[in-house]
Scaffold this motif. Structure first.
Motif, PDB file in Angstrom:
ATOM      1  N   GLY A 251      -9.277   3.261  -5.345  1.00 37.08           N
ATOM      2  CA  GLY A 251     -10.394   2.323  -5.470  1.00 37.08           C
ATOM      3  C   GLY A 251     -10.094   1.128  -4.577  1.00 37.08           C
ATOM      4  O   GLY A 251      -9.165   1.180  -3.754  1.00 37.08           O
ATOM      5  N   PRO A 252     -10.826   0.029  -4.718  1.00 39.38           N
ATOM      6  CA  PRO A 252     -10.588  -1.129  -3.853  1.00 39.38           C
ATOM      7  C   PRO A 252      -9.140  -1.619  -3.893  1.00 39.38           C
ATOM      8  O   PRO A 252      -8.587  -1.998  -2.851  1.00 39.38           O
ATOM      9  CB  PRO A 252     -11.526  -2.203  -4.428  1.00 39.38           C
ATOM     10  N   ALA A 253      -8.504  -1.606  -5.080  1.00 40.46           N
ATOM     11  CA  ALA A 253      -7.127  -2.110  -5.174  1.00 40.46           C
ATOM     12  C   ALA A 253      -6.181  -1.210  -4.379  1.00 40.46           C
ATOM     13  O   ALA A 253      -5.383  -1.689  -3.564  1.00 40.46           O
ATOM     14  CB  ALA A 253      -6.699  -2.178  -6.638  1.00 40.46           C
ATOM     15  N   GLY A 254      -6.273   0.106  -4.617  1.00 42.12           N
ATOM     16  CA  GLY A 254      -5.391   1.046  -3.924  1.00 42.12           C
ATOM     17  C   GLY A 254      -5.671   1.079  -2.432  1.00 42.12           C
ATOM     18  O   GLY A 254      -4.742   1.171  -1.612  1.00 42.12           O
ATOM     19  N   LEU A 255      -6.939   0.975  -2.050  1.00 44.00           N
ATOM     20  CA  LEU A 255      -7.277   1.014  -0.624  1.00 44.00           C
ATOM     21  C   LEU A 255      -6.727  -0.223   0.083  1.00 44.00           C
ATOM     22  O   LEU A 255      -6.186  -0.130   1.194  1.00 44.00           O
ATOM     23  CB  LEU A 255      -8.797   1.090  -0.446  1.00 44.00           C
ATOM     24  N   ALA A 256      -6.854  -1.384  -0.557  1.00 44.42           N
ATOM     25  CA  ALA A 256      -6.329  -2.606   0.070  1.00 44.42           C
ATOM     26  C   ALA A 256      -4.812  -2.494   0.218  1.00 44.42           C
ATOM     27  O   ALA A 256      -4.247  -2.834   1.263  1.00 44.42           O
ATOM     28  CB  ALA A 256      -6.700  -3.828  -0.765  1.00 44.42           C
ATOM     29  N   ALA A 257      -4.149  -1.983  -0.828  1.00 45.09           N
ATOM     30  CA  ALA A 257      -2.689  -1.810  -0.731  1.00 45.09           C
ATOM     31  C   ALA A 257      -2.358  -0.847   0.418  1.00 45.09           C
ATOM     32  O   ALA A 257      -1.406  -1.079   1.175  1.00 45.09           O
ATOM     33  CB  ALA A 257      -2.137  -1.296  -2.059  1.00 45.09           C
ATOM     34  N   SER A 258      -3.163   0.225   0.574  1.00 43.26           N
ATOM     35  CA  SER A 258      -2.912   1.198   1.661  1.00 43.26           C
ATOM     36  C   SER A 258      -3.036   0.537   3.024  1.00 43.26           C
ATOM     37  O   SER A 258      -2.207   0.742   3.912  1.00 43.26           O
ATOM     38  CB  SER A 258      -3.921   2.344   1.634  1.00 43.26           C
ATOM     39  N   VAL A 259      -4.107  -0.251   3.193  1.00 43.82           N
ATOM     40  CA  VAL A 259      -4.336  -0.877   4.497  1.00 43.82           C
ATOM     41  C   VAL A 259      -3.191  -1.829   4.827  1.00 43.82           C
ATOM     42  O   VAL A 259      -2.598  -1.777   5.911  1.00 43.82           O
ATOM     43  CB  VAL A 259      -5.696  -1.627   4.510  1.00 43.82           C
ATOM     44  N   TYR A 260      -2.867  -2.722   3.870  1.00 43.55           N
ATOM     45  CA  TYR A 260      -1.851  -3.734   4.164  1.00 43.55           C
ATOM     46  C   TYR A 260      -0.455  -3.124   4.291  1.00 43.55           C
ATOM     47  O   TYR A 260       0.318  -3.513   5.161  1.00 43.55           O
ATOM     48  CB  TYR A 260      -1.886  -4.852   3.113  1.00 43.55           C
ATOM     49  N   ALA A 261      -0.131  -2.152   3.406  1.00 44.86           N
ATOM     50  CA  ALA A 261       1.203  -1.552   3.478  1.00 44.86           C
ATOM     51  C   ALA A 261       1.367  -0.788   4.791  1.00 44.86           C
ATOM     52  O   ALA A 261       2.359  -0.967   5.509  1.00 44.86           O
ATOM     53  CB  ALA A 261       1.412  -0.626   2.282  1.00 44.86           C
ATOM     54  N   ALA A 262       0.375   0.066   5.120  1.00 42.12           N
ATOM     55  CA  ALA A 262       0.515   0.878   6.337  1.00 42.12           C
ATOM     56  C   ALA A 262       0.496  -0.008   7.577  1.00 42.12           C
ATOM     57  O   ALA A 262       1.236   0.222   8.537  1.00 42.12           O
ATOM     58  CB  ALA A 262      -0.612   1.912   6.393  1.00 42.12           C
ATOM     59  N   SER A 263      -0.326  -1.056   7.554  1.00 42.43           N
ATOM     60  CA  SER A 263      -0.407  -1.904   8.752  1.00 42.43           C
ATOM     61  C   SER A 263       0.891  -2.686   8.944  1.00 42.43           C
ATOM     62  O   SER A 263       1.175  -3.167  10.037  1.00 42.43           O
ATOM     63  CB  SER A 263      -1.586  -2.869   8.653  1.00 42.43           C
ATOM     64  N   GLU A 264       1.661  -2.825   7.875  1.00 42.03           N
ATOM     65  CA  GLU A 264       2.934  -3.540   8.016  1.00 42.03           C
ATOM     66  C   GLU A 264       4.112  -2.575   8.100  1.00 42.03           C
ATOM     67  O   GLU A 264       5.251  -2.915   7.775  1.00 42.03           O
ATOM     68  CB  GLU A 264       3.098  -4.517   6.847  1.00 42.03           C
ATOM     69  N   GLY A 265       3.809  -1.338   8.461  1.00 48.02           N
ATOM     70  CA  GLY A 265       4.869  -0.403   8.825  1.00 48.02           C
ATOM     71  C   GLY A 265       5.455   0.408   7.681  1.00 48.02           C
ATOM     72  O   GLY A 265       6.420   1.152   7.892  1.00 48.02           O
ATOM     73  N   LEU A 266       4.903   0.312   6.481  1.00 45.34           N
ATOM     74  CA  LEU A 266       5.455   1.120   5.384  1.00 45.34           C
ATOM     75  C   LEU A 266       4.861   2.532   5.433  1.00 45.34           C
ATOM     76  O   LEU A 266       3.644   2.686   5.602  1.00 45.34           O
ATOM     77  CB  LEU A 266       5.144   0.473   4.031  1.00 45.34           C
ATOM     78  N   GLY A 267       5.704   3.536   5.268  1.00 47.81           N
ATOM     79  CA  GLY A 267       5.239   4.921   5.191  1.00 47.81           C
ATOM     80  C   GLY A 267       4.499   5.088   3.867  1.00 47.81           C
ATOM     81  O   GLY A 267       5.111   5.035   2.809  1.00 47.81           O
ATOM     82  N   THR A 268       3.173   5.250   3.928  1.00 48.43           N
ATOM     83  CA  THR A 268       2.350   5.125   2.723  1.00 48.43           C
ATOM     84  C   THR A 268       1.579   6.406   2.429  1.00 48.43           C
ATOM     85  O   THR A 268       0.935   6.965   3.314  1.00 48.43           O
ATOM     86  CB  THR A 268       1.344   3.955   2.915  1.00 48.43           C
ATOM     87  N   VAL A 269       1.642   6.834   1.167  1.00 49.68           N
ATOM     88  CA  VAL A 269       0.888   8.010   0.716  1.00 49.68           C
ATOM     89  C   VAL A 269      -0.034   7.552  -0.405  1.00 49.68           C
ATOM     90  O   VAL A 269       0.373   6.800  -1.287  1.00 49.68           O
ATOM     91  CB  VAL A 269       1.838   9.105   0.187  1.00 49.68           C
ATOM     92  N   SER A 270      -1.297   8.001  -0.348  1.00 46.85           N
ATOM     93  CA  SER A 270      -2.266   7.634  -1.391  1.00 46.85           C
ATOM     94  C   SER A 270      -2.703   8.898  -2.117  1.00 46.85           C
ATOM     95  O   SER A 270      -3.112   9.879  -1.482  1.00 46.85           O
ATOM     96  CB  SER A 270      -3.476   6.955  -0.737  1.00 46.85           C
ATOM     97  N   ILE A 271      -2.599   8.872  -3.441  1.00 46.63           N
ATOM     98  CA  ILE A 271      -3.007  10.026  -4.262  1.00 46.63           C
ATOM     99  C   ILE A 271      -4.236   9.614  -5.061  1.00 46.63           C
ATOM    100  O   ILE A 271      -4.188   8.633  -5.810  1.00 46.63           O
ATOM    101  CB  ILE A 271      -1.899  10.394  -5.286  1.00 46.63           C
ATOM    102  N   GLU A 272      -5.326  10.351  -4.904  1.00 45.91           N
ATOM    103  CA  GLU A 272      -6.574   9.987  -5.594  1.00 45.91           C
ATOM    104  C   GLU A 272      -7.080  11.201  -6.388  1.00 45.91           C
ATOM    105  O   GLU A 272      -7.152  12.308  -5.868  1.00 45.91           O
ATOM    106  CB  GLU A 272      -7.614   9.525  -4.561  1.00 45.91           C
ATOM    107  N   ALA A 273      -7.454  10.943  -7.653  1.00 44.75           N
ATOM    108  CA  ALA A 273      -7.882  12.033  -8.529  1.00 44.75           C
ATOM    109  C   ALA A 273      -9.230  12.606  -8.124  1.00 44.75           C
ATOM    110  O   ALA A 273      -9.475  13.807  -8.222  1.00 44.75           O
ATOM    111  CB  ALA A 273      -7.960  11.527  -9.972  1.00 44.75           C
ATOM    112  N   GLU A 274     -10.120  11.737  -7.673  1.00 45.51           N
ATOM    113  CA  GLU A 274     -11.485  12.205  -7.370  1.00 45.51           C
ATOM    114  C   GLU A 274     -11.812  11.911  -5.903  1.00 45.51           C
ATOM    115  O   GLU A 274     -11.160  12.425  -5.027  1.00 45.51           O
ATOM    116  CB  GLU A 274     -12.476  11.521  -8.306  1.00 45.51           C
TER     117      GLU A 274
END
Ligand SMILES: Cc1cc2nc3c(=O)[nH]c(=O)nc-3n(C[C@H](O)[C@H](O)[C@H](O)COP(=O)(O)OP(=O)(O)OC[C@H]3O[C@@H](n4cnc5c(N)ncnc54)[C@H](O)[C@@H]3O)c2cc1C
Length: 568
Positions: A251-274
């Motif tokens: 959702g918005p919280a997880g997506l924002a974390a994905s954008v900021y984490a990945a843009s700052e070089g963290l290897g990021t995986v997002s798991i979404e139920a739906e």
């Protein structure tokens, strides 16, 4: 009445843009010339004539957009929109104010904009390349095309003989991830072409069959099959790989974390139920998110955020609920479990949000965003000025919503299943409601039906003591039936409040503090496991706060992954 359409040769399937002005239709027609290939441009010189144009459209031709000057000779602009809305509730509505009248008309018309009576108040285009004006028009047309029109470009083709549950679920998933698609009957030309590729002639497939733009068709047995074909399976990640971060929930919280984490070089995986987007993705129009003055549909916001996250390198897996989280000990990674494989990561963000208990009345659930609202009433309340509205629910959130709504609505009626509010609402709220002349409470009631022309206009209410049913006029229905935290997968080491919301920072009981200190602001009782957005106890339950927390958690993750060495 002018039309640029070549309708004489047959039915014109271009949607209509209607330009309404007493004196400036030629000017507007010229300015809108750039749309003439894809839209049928029509004009009218008055509010009444605009109604005639709309009524005269041949069956099947859609009205996409109405642009009117801020003053019309025969009626108020808002009255014109109101009348047109009766015929075409879905078209987008724009006021293009004349430069000479922009300020004075703004004062008169802007309140209607805040109440959602139309979509944009713009200054008339100023001649060649007024891209500011046309950006607004394109956004509105794009929104209309995505939410109302049948797609012209097909990214995915579905073959199915019926609208059975699975076909509908696949379509819903594709809609939510913004994949334009059409459903073709197996006997149609396109249907036969796709089936021939699937089985060869004479095959007997199970439906629906889905064909993606870059692949072979396949028979679908669950929505997850479609999700896998687009995003893959978690077990495609190398078993030895440990991601820096896994985020559960997009959702918005997880997506924002994905954008900021990945843009700052963290290897990021997002798991979404739906589907990506969460609750916000189901909202037809988010009007209060910073930077979108004309509002943005939740699906488009989610799509943009997903593309941004992918661009920075986030790996998404959708259709896979996290089923468990094994806490890593002594430096071992945490493991998020799904039915499609495990993902190991050094840090985990819990962003699995909430869902609101649904009323379970199909007609009403189909009108969410059009007079029917789940959860927060803050934004929609302004649209309720002068209306008779109903709040369903007996908790504190229902009480607060009723009080807020009474500032705008003519009357607010709280409908509860229990005889009264005493068992479910705080007494200070009950007292405030009792002294509010606009709010009334009706106990032993349930809503069993509702309807209206493109927007909620009435509900049917049953008195559960005697089964008597009454139809009531309703300008709005606010359903506050309680939020359910998505936390069944979260292990007991992660402390939660009695309703299942994850505790973070100073909200964690002091017995669970480490070395006499509370966890960091968005950190849970387990080091390296964080929680953001609606799933977090005490969160604000808005798109902006959820995405703000998603961004704010990233420095904490950096600090956890690379602890600052203690000076010796
Ligand atoms: C119809 C509607 C309209 C709204 N309109 C507005 C508005 O106009 N303005 C506003 O500010 N707010 C609005 N809100 C509230 C806003 O959408 C939420 O506050 C926001 O979406 C919360 O974001 P989140 O990421 O914390 O959680 P969510 O949006 O709930 O997202 C959580 C995600 O986690 C996924 N998930 C759950 N469990 C698991 C699991 N086990 N494994 C993997 N994934 C999981 C869910 O599928 C979901 O996609 C609206 C809400 C609704 C329902």
């Amino acid at each position: 009445m002018v039309s640029t359409s070549p309708t004489d040769e047959g039915v014109d399937d271009r949607p209509v843009i209607l330009l309404v002005s007493e004196e400036n239709t030629d000017y507007l027609l010229d300015e809108f010339g750039r749309y003439a290939r894809d839209y049928d441009l029509r004009t009218a010189h008055s509010g009444a004539e605009s109604g005639q144009v709309v009524k005269s459209l041949p069956p099947g031709q859609q009205l996409a957009l109405v642009v009117t000057e801020s003053v019309l000779p025969d009626m108020e602009v808002l009255e014109t929109f109101h009348r047109l809305r009766k015929y075409v509730p879905t078209c987008r509505r724009v006021v293009a104010a004349h430069w000479s009248r922009f300020r004075e008309d703004a004062e008169r018309l802007r309140p209607g904009l805040a109440k959602g009576k139309y979509d944009a108040y713009l200054l008339m285009p100023r001649g060649q390349r007024d891209e500011e004006f046309h950006t607004a028009i394109c956004e509105l047309l794009s929104d209309w095309n995505q939410t109302v029109a049948a797609p012209v470009v097909e990214t995915i083709r579905v073959v199915s003989p019926t609208s059975d549950g699975l076909t509908l679920a696949v379509r819903d998933f594709l809609d939510r991830i913004g994949m334009p698609h059409l459903v073709h009957h197996p006997d149609s030309e396109v249907g036969r072409e796709i089936l021939a590729k699937l089985n060869g002639p004479g095959g007997d497939p199970t439906y629906p069959v889905v064909e993606q733009w870059n692949g072979d068709p396949y028979s679908v047995t669950s929505v997850r099959d479609v999700a896998i074909s687009i995003y893959g399976r978690p077990d495609q990640i190398d078993v030895d790989r440990v991601a820096d971060l896994v985020i559960v929930g997009a959702g918005p919280a997880g997506l924002a974390a994905s954008v900021y984490a990945a843009s700052e070089g963290l290897g990021t995986v997002s798991i979404e139920a739906e589907a990506i987007g969460g609750q916000a993705g189901t909202s037809s129009m988010i009007r209060n998110y910073l930077g979108f003055p004309r509002g943005i549909s939740g699906m488009r916001l989610a799509q943009r955020a997903r593309n941004q996250a992918i661009r920075f390198g986030t790996r998404f897996f959708t259709g896979w609920p996290a089923t468990g989280l094994e806490v890593g000990r002594d430096g071992a990674p945490h493991v998020v479990r799904t039915e499609g494989g495990d993902v190991r990561a050094r840090a985990v963000v819990i962003a699995s949000g909430v869902s609101y208990r649904r009323l379970g009345v199909e007609a009403i659930d189909g009108m969410v965003g059009s007079g029917v609202n789940y959860g927060a009433a803050m934004t929609a309340a302004r649209e309720m000025e002068g209306a008779d509205v109903f709040v369903v629910g007996g908790g504190n959130s229902a009480g607060q919503a009723a009080i807020h709504l009474s500032r705008f609505a003519r009357s607010v009626t709280i409908l509860v299943r229990r005889p009264d509010l005493s068992a479910t609402m705080s007494s200070y709220l009950i007292g405030e409601i009792a002294f509010n002349p606009r709010i009334s409470i009706e106990g032993c009631r349930r809503v069993i039906d509702g309807g209206g022309e493109g927007r909620l206009e009435w509900i049917e209410v049953e008195d559960t003591t005697n089964g008597q049913r009454t139809r009531r006029e309703a300008g709005g229905l606010f359903l506050l039936l309680g939020a359910i935290a998505h936390c069944d997968w979260v292990p007991h080491e992660v402390a939660r409040d009695p309703n299942g919301f994850v505790l973070t920072g100073r909200d964690v009981p002091s017995t669970a503090w480490r070395d006499g200190l509370p966890p960091e602001n968005l950190e849970t009782t387990v080091p390296g496991i964080f929680a953001v957005g609606d799933i977090r106890a005490g969160s604000m339950k808005r798109v902006a706060s959820a995405s703000g927390e998603g961004a704010s958690v990233v420095p904490l993750i950096h600090a956890w992954l690379e602890p600052v060495p203690t000076p010796v």
